[in-house]
Motif scaffolding. Structure first.
Motif, short mmCIF file in Angstrom:
data_model
loop_
_atom_site.label_atom_id
_atom_site.label_comp_id
_atom_site.label_asym_id
_atom_site.label_seq_id
_atom_site.Cartn_x
_atom_site.Cartn_y
_atom_site.Cartn_z
N SER A 291 0.83 -1.21 0.00
CA SER A 291 0.00 0.00 0.00
C SER A 291 0.87 1.26 0.00
O SER A 291 0.60 2.22 -0.73
CB SER A 291 -0.92 -0.01 1.22
OG SER A 291 -1.67 1.17 1.30
N LEU A 292 1.91 1.24 0.83
CA LEU A 292 2.81 2.40 0.90
C LEU A 292 3.54 2.60 -0.41
O LEU A 292 3.76 3.74 -0.86
CB LEU A 292 3.81 2.22 2.05
CG LEU A 292 3.25 2.35 3.46
CD1 LEU A 292 4.28 1.93 4.49
CD2 LEU A 292 2.81 3.80 3.72
N LYS A 294 2.46 1.79 -3.38
CA LYS A 294 1.49 2.34 -4.33
C LYS A 294 1.32 3.84 -4.13
O LYS A 294 1.27 4.63 -5.09
CB LYS A 294 0.15 1.63 -4.14
CG LYS A 294 -0.91 2.03 -5.14
CD LYS A 294 -2.18 1.24 -4.93
CE LYS A 294 -3.27 1.63 -5.93
NZ LYS A 294 -4.52 0.86 -5.71
N ASN A 295 1.23 4.25 -2.85
CA ASN A 295 1.09 5.69 -2.56
C ASN A 295 2.35 6.47 -2.97
O ASN A 295 2.26 7.62 -3.43
CB ASN A 295 0.83 5.89 -1.07
CG ASN A 295 -0.53 5.36 -0.65
OD1 ASN A 295 -1.43 5.21 -1.49
ND2 ASN A 295 -0.70 5.06 0.63
N ALA A 298 2.35 7.08 -6.64
CA ALA A 298 1.40 8.15 -6.97
C ALA A 298 2.02 9.52 -6.68
O ALA A 298 1.83 10.49 -7.45
CB ALA A 298 0.12 7.96 -6.16
N GLU A 299 2.76 9.60 -5.57
CA GLU A 299 3.39 10.87 -5.20
C GLU A 299 4.49 11.24 -6.20
O GLU A 299 4.65 12.41 -6.58
CB GLU A 299 3.96 10.76 -3.79
CG GLU A 299 4.16 12.09 -3.10
CD GLU A 299 2.86 12.78 -2.76
OE1 GLU A 299 2.87 14.02 -2.58
OE2 GLU A 299 1.80 12.10 -2.67
N MET A 347 8.18 9.06 2.57
CA MET A 347 7.47 7.84 2.18
C MET A 347 8.43 6.71 1.81
O MET A 347 8.16 5.54 2.07
CB MET A 347 6.50 8.14 1.03
CG MET A 347 5.34 9.03 1.44
SD MET A 347 4.23 9.42 0.07
CE MET A 347 3.43 7.85 -0.17
#
Length: 486
Positions: A291-292, A294-295, A298-299, A347
């Motif tokens: 999940s991290l 994927k985020n 996106a960032e 992140m």
């Protein structure tokens, strides 16, 4: 819990050892009253009360009253004991040694052969018990034990009286004395174990039961209670071993087989819960990292957008170098890009930490632990089913075996249905129908056991489960799902 009851032998002590008809007994009792009045009167006479002979007469009088005429004095045994002690105190030779009367009194106090003071205390204790004077009864039985320390009768009755008075420590002491002196009544050892169990002293409870089993090796209640206490103490493995031995020694005892099946059933449920928790824990690490990541991607995608905006605005500024608004826009975009780069750095650290945690979980033995739990669950499940079926071979109408076996398959169906519920659309299209067929098969397998359980015993719990099963099977039929029994 089993209760201990005062055994009928007590009634024997309510009858005089010298049974007489009512008229003769009245004469004896009347004489006791006269002799008691005289003895009590002489007690205040300094000359009489200074003589050992007076105390010996008084001791024997009150002892006989206790044995034959308790209506004259319900605590005569106590007065007799006090008088015997006074004889020992007063009857001394010139050398300071016990005289003849003192030696006789000492023999009575010590419960010597042929003496009756012990019986006097037990008899009056029994009478007080029957009159519901439990405190007085306990006092009498305790005094009797001081006279005959090796006797089991007074300690047995004393323990029962103490238990009914809720004097648990006293009851334990009394029953322990009974056991130490060679008492054999299994109910006493059972009751002693219960007293220790109530205070969660499981080791002492097991010790008490084992003492009872030495006296009564084949007593089923004591053996079964060993298993119950092992379970209460959390020693499930030892309880299963004990119950396995019971079932082997008495293969037709259906309750032992059913209890063994229930133990294995409980064991597999506990293992299943542990499997679920550990699987979720292991999965959460990998899911968190994914999940991290994927985020993070996106960032990072925002940087391309910001670079494109910088290029576009910069080109416009070249054409319009004095345009203040374009310069402001370029500054805002650069600021946002800078903030995003900082967020990306943070992140990336979080992704690294989550990835390392997931890898650490895998390398720390969690995978092996999960496999071991699954093997334990499978073994316990197989043994639970085998013992439920063995019980039904002994008695095909045993409600507990029928109902629990129905619940077993019902729970398997529910667990398997959880897999279907957690599938995404792609997964469901690939294998959802196949798993649903197996779910339907498990519910179908449970159905006849609930039906037979209801025939054996009309219980609401079985009816409710059967209603649920029928409803689920109707839903599957409506969806065109074919039940697949494994």
């Amino acid at each position: 819990m089993k209760k201990l009851f005062f055994v009928s032998a007590l009634t024997l002590f309510s009858m005089s050892a010298f049974a007489q008809d009512d008229a003769a007994n009245k004469v004896v009792v009347d004489q006791f009253r006269k002799d008691k009045e005289k003895s009590d009167k002489d007690l205040s006479d300094p000359k009489s009360s200074a003589k050992a002979s007076y105390w010996m007469e008084r001791a024997k009088l009150y002892e006989n009253i206790a044995l034959q005429g308790s209506e004259v004095d319900s605590s005569a045994a106590k007065t007799s004991l006090e008088a015997y002690k006074k004889v020992v105190e007063l009857d001394k030779t010139k050398k300071g040694e016990p005289g003849k009367s003192a030696k006789e009194a000492e023999n009575v106090i010590a419960g010597g052969e042929g003496t009756q003071l012990f019986n006097a205390f037990v008899k009056q204790g029994a009478e007080k018990y029957q009159a519901k004077n439990l405190t007085g009864a306990l006092e009498m039985f305790t005094a009797a034990q001081e006279i005959n320390k090796k006797d089991t009768l007074a300690s047995l009755y004393g323990g029962i009286a103490a238990q009914q008075l809720d004097k648990k420590d006293v009851a334990k002491t009394q029953f322990e004395k009974y056991a130490a002196n060679g008492g054999k009544d299994p109910s006493v050892f059972y009751g002693l174990a219960q007293l220790y169990r109530e205070e969660k002293n499981f080791d002492k409870a097991i010790e008490a039961l084992n003492m009872g089993l030495k006296q009564a090796p084949d007593n089923k209640d004591l053996k079964a209670e060993v298993v119950n206490i092992l379970l209460a103490s959390g020693n499930e493995s030892k309880a299963i071993s004990e119950l396995e031995a019971l079932a082997q020694a008495d293969p037709k005892n259906i309750q032992n087989v059913v209890n063994l099946a229930i133990l294995y059933d409980n064991m597999q449920r506990t293992a299943a819960d542990s499997v679920k928790q550990l699987s979720a824990k292991m999965g959460s690490g990998s899911k968190s990292a994914a999940s991290l990541t994927k985020n993070l991607e996106a960032e990072k995608g925002k940087i391309e957008v910001y670079d494109g905006e910088v290029k576009r605005i910069s080109a416009l500024i070249k054409k319009q170098p004095k345009n203040a608004d374009l310069k402001r826009q370029l500054a805002e975009v650069n600021t946002k890009k800078k903030e995003t780069l900082a967020t990306i750095a943070t992140m990336e650290g979080e992704v690294k930490t989550a990835t390392e945690a997931a890898a650490s979980s895998a390398s720390s033995g969690s995978e092996q632990k999960l496999n071991d739990l699954k093997a334990k669950q499978k073994d316990a499940s197989d043994k639970a089913i085998a013992n439920y079926k063995k019980a039904l071979e002994i008695d095909g109408a045993n409600y507990d075996a029928l109902y629990n076996l129905g619940v077993f398959y019902f729970n398997e169906a529910v667990q398997l249905k959880g897999e279907v519920d957690n599938m995404n659309m792609t997964e469901y299209q690939q294998r959802g129908k196949e798993v649903e067929g197996r779910v339907c098969g498990k519910f179908k397998k449970a159905k006849p056991y609930f039906e037979k359980a209801i025939q054996a015993k009309d219980e609401a719990e079985a009816k409710e489960n059967l209603t649920t099963v029928n409803g689920v099977l109707e839903q599957f039929a409506g969806k065109g799902v074919a039940c697949v029994e494994e």
